[in-house]
Design a protein around this motif. Sequence first.
Motif, PDB file in Angstrom:
ATOM      1  N   TYR A   1     -11.814  97.563 -61.920  1.00 54.16           N
ATOM      2  CA  TYR A   1     -11.759  99.113 -61.583  1.00 54.16           C
ATOM      3  C   TYR A   1     -10.699  99.868 -62.294  1.00 54.16           C
ATOM      4  CZ  TYR A   1     -14.475  98.550 -57.060  1.00 54.16           C
ATOM      5  OH  TYR A   1     -15.414  98.325 -56.133  1.00 54.16           O
TER       6      TYR A   1
ATOM      7  N   LYS B   1     -11.304  96.813 -48.670  1.00 53.77           N
ATOM      8  CA  LYS B   1     -11.338  98.031 -48.583  1.00 53.77           C
ATOM      9  C   LYS B   1      -9.948  98.481 -48.652  1.00 53.77           C
ATOM     10  CE  LYS B   1     -15.654  98.862 -45.717  1.00 53.77           C
ATOM     11  NZ  LYS B   1     -16.033  99.141 -44.451  1.00 53.77           N
TER      12      LYS B   1
ATOM     13  N   GLN C   1      -8.279 100.827 -51.592  1.00 54.89           N
ATOM     14  CA  GLN C   1      -7.624 102.194 -51.364  1.00 54.89           C
ATOM     15  C   GLN C   1      -6.149 102.128 -51.925  1.00 54.89           C
ATOM     16  OE1 GLN C   1      -9.031 104.598 -49.756  1.00 54.89           O
ATOM     17  NE2 GLN C   1      -7.166 106.118 -49.802  1.00 54.89           N
TER      18      GLN C   1
ATOM     19  N   LYS D   1      -6.554 102.929 -55.626  1.00 57.02           N
ATOM     20  CA  LYS D   1      -6.736 104.500 -55.660  1.00 57.02           C
ATOM     21  C   LYS D   1      -5.606 105.321 -55.420  1.00 57.02           C
ATOM     22  CE  LYS D   1     -11.911 104.288 -54.454  1.00 57.02           C
ATOM     23  NZ  LYS D   1     -12.757 104.591 -53.221  1.00 57.02           N
TER      24      LYS D   1
ATOM     25  N   SER E   1     -11.008 109.261 -53.767  1.00 53.19           N
ATOM     26  CA  SER E   1     -12.453 108.901 -53.539  1.00 53.19           C
ATOM     27  C   SER E   1     -13.380 109.772 -54.000  1.00 53.19           C
ATOM     28  CB  SER E   1     -12.673 108.434 -51.986  1.00 53.19           C
ATOM     29  OG  SER E   1     -11.859 107.234 -51.570  1.00 53.19           O
ATOM     30  N   VAL E   2     -13.189 110.987 -53.745  1.00 52.25           N
ATOM     31  CA  VAL E   2     -14.026 112.143 -53.973  1.00 52.25           C
ATOM     32  C   VAL E   2     -14.363 112.030 -55.544  1.00 52.25           C
ATOM     33  CG1 VAL E   2     -12.647 114.134 -54.489  1.00 52.25           C
ATOM     34  CG2 VAL E   2     -14.651 114.507 -53.629  1.00 52.25           C
TER      35      VAL E   2
ATOM     36  N   TYR F   1     -15.256 109.720 -57.124  1.00 51.75           N
ATOM     37  CA  TYR F   1     -16.254 108.916 -57.186  1.00 51.75           C
ATOM     38  C   TYR F   1     -17.605 109.220 -56.475  1.00 51.75           C
ATOM     39  CZ  TYR F   1     -13.031 105.153 -58.599  1.00 51.75           C
ATOM     40  OH  TYR F   1     -12.235 104.304 -59.516  1.00 51.75           O
ATOM     41  N   GLY F   2     -17.484 110.671 -56.146  1.00 54.11           N
ATOM     42  CA  GLY F   2     -18.842 111.080 -55.467  1.00 54.11           C
ATOM     43  C   GLY F   2     -18.749 110.352 -53.906  1.00 54.11           C
ATOM     44  N   ILE F   3     -17.647 109.798 -53.747  1.00 54.13           N
ATOM     45  CA  ILE F   3     -17.638 109.557 -52.057  1.00 54.13           C
ATOM     46  C   ILE F   3     -16.890 110.367 -51.282  1.00 54.13           C
ATOM     47  CG2 ILE F   3     -16.960 107.456 -50.819  1.00 54.13           C
ATOM     48  CD1 ILE F   3     -17.110 105.587 -53.160  1.00 54.13           C
ATOM     49  N   GLY F   4     -17.567 110.781 -50.126  1.00 53.42           N
ATOM     50  CA  GLY F   4     -16.858 111.818 -49.203  1.00 53.42           C
ATOM     51  C   GLY F   4     -17.885 112.599 -48.719  1.00 53.42           C
ATOM     52  N   ASN F   5     -17.401 113.613 -47.986  1.00 62.96           N
ATOM     53  CA  ASN F   5     -18.031 114.803 -47.385  1.00 62.96           C
ATOM     54  C   ASN F   5     -18.527 115.856 -48.502  1.00 62.96           C
ATOM     55  OD1 ASN F   5     -19.252 116.905 -45.913  1.00 62.96           O
ATOM     56  ND2 ASN F   5     -17.456 117.121 -44.725  1.00 62.96           N
ATOM     57  N   THR F   6     -19.735 115.741 -48.829  1.00 61.24           N
ATOM     58  CA  THR F   6     -20.196 116.707 -49.825  1.00 61.24           C
ATOM     59  C   THR F   6     -20.297 118.313 -49.242  1.00 61.24           C
ATOM     60  OG1 THR F   6     -22.599 116.272 -49.097  1.00 61.24           O
ATOM     61  CG2 THR F   6     -21.832 114.912 -50.876  1.00 61.24           C
TER      62      THR F   6
END
Length: 395
Positions: free
Chosen positions: A49, A297, A301, A304, A311-312, A314-319
């Motif tokens: 990572y 997890k 975290q 990060k 996290s966003v 990485y494209g992770i989260g609410n779009t």
Amino acid sequence: MRPKSTDTREYERFAAYAANEAFYRGEPGAQLTLLSTPKRDEVRAVFNYARDILNKHAAATVNGLECRVLQQDEDAQRELDDALRNSSAYTTDFTTALNACVLGDGAFYVSHLDGQVFYRTLHPGDVEVLEWRADGQPERVMVQLDDRIETWSRESVSIEGPSSRQLAAPAPLERSGIPVPASEPPQAGSSPAQSYLNPYGLLPVVVFPNWPRPGSHWGDSTLEHIKAACRLLNERIDLLMWLVRVQGNPPIKALGVETTVLRTDPGEIWSAPAGAQLELVRLLDAETAGIHIDTIKLLLQVVKELSNTPSVAYGIGNTELSGRALELSYMPMTQAASVRRGFFGEAVRQRNRIILRMAEVLHRLDLSGHYETTVTFAPVLPIGLNGSTGSPGSS
């Protein structure tokens, strides 16, 4: 008044460079811990990572970098653009920013070939600052470049190695009445050092910190604060993978049975004496797996958060986040990039001054001292997402 502290980074930085490079490359000896004797079929994999995180931060630092001559001098702008083109500007700038993130320090070296000015990334371990000025800038530096060693001050340069003839410089110092800088005696088989006037009046080397390190001229690596969490993360993932492997072919607990009769060939029928007990040993159940997964997890975290990587990224989260919400999600990375851009932008401005001065001397131009440039960056947050535009950063 507190006593003057010793700059330990000055003496430890070379060992730190080697350790950080090994960690970034994902070498097992750097990223894995060995807490006990190896287990049979133990999983010892590196989930790197750290490399991906540093790549993201280096890209965010140099995103949309542009350089313009402050006085709008056409000759100066043309010379600067030519040097940037000669140097493959984006890839060289990204490499330098990445080196700084990994090692803690970054460096540029400006030179020329066949009359064309260019700059390159310099490993900070190849730079030794022999004297510092009162303003914190290098006064005299020694640089190792491939097959030669150069020692620069603003008045003179001494070159030791077979490539010393390549330097386009005026007559040797001894002909000018300026004392020759002291140098080490040449080693057997090496060329003697040659000394020249410095025709540029500037050092062609720029060093800068990735992150400020209190009490030191040198910087701090982004890796320093996530190494422990990355090692624990790899350790926990490896343990979970080992348990999954073992559970795929679980051990058998047998009472009252000779183990030699327990065969696992296809279609094999087991026979056992009356009263014998056979059962599979369950090392991994839903509860145990949940503990490991939750720990993974949590550690991820922590990695990060300590590296300011949301996290966003990485494209992770609410779009469906609004523009403002997306800005807040990116804020840790944006703030970190702003700090790095402050140091990187100043280094680029110094590099540009050297480029323009060197071009002026080589091409016999009169730039009237127009060496100052503006350095601007694009926003870290992608433009156009959910109506968020942002404003270009500048330095």
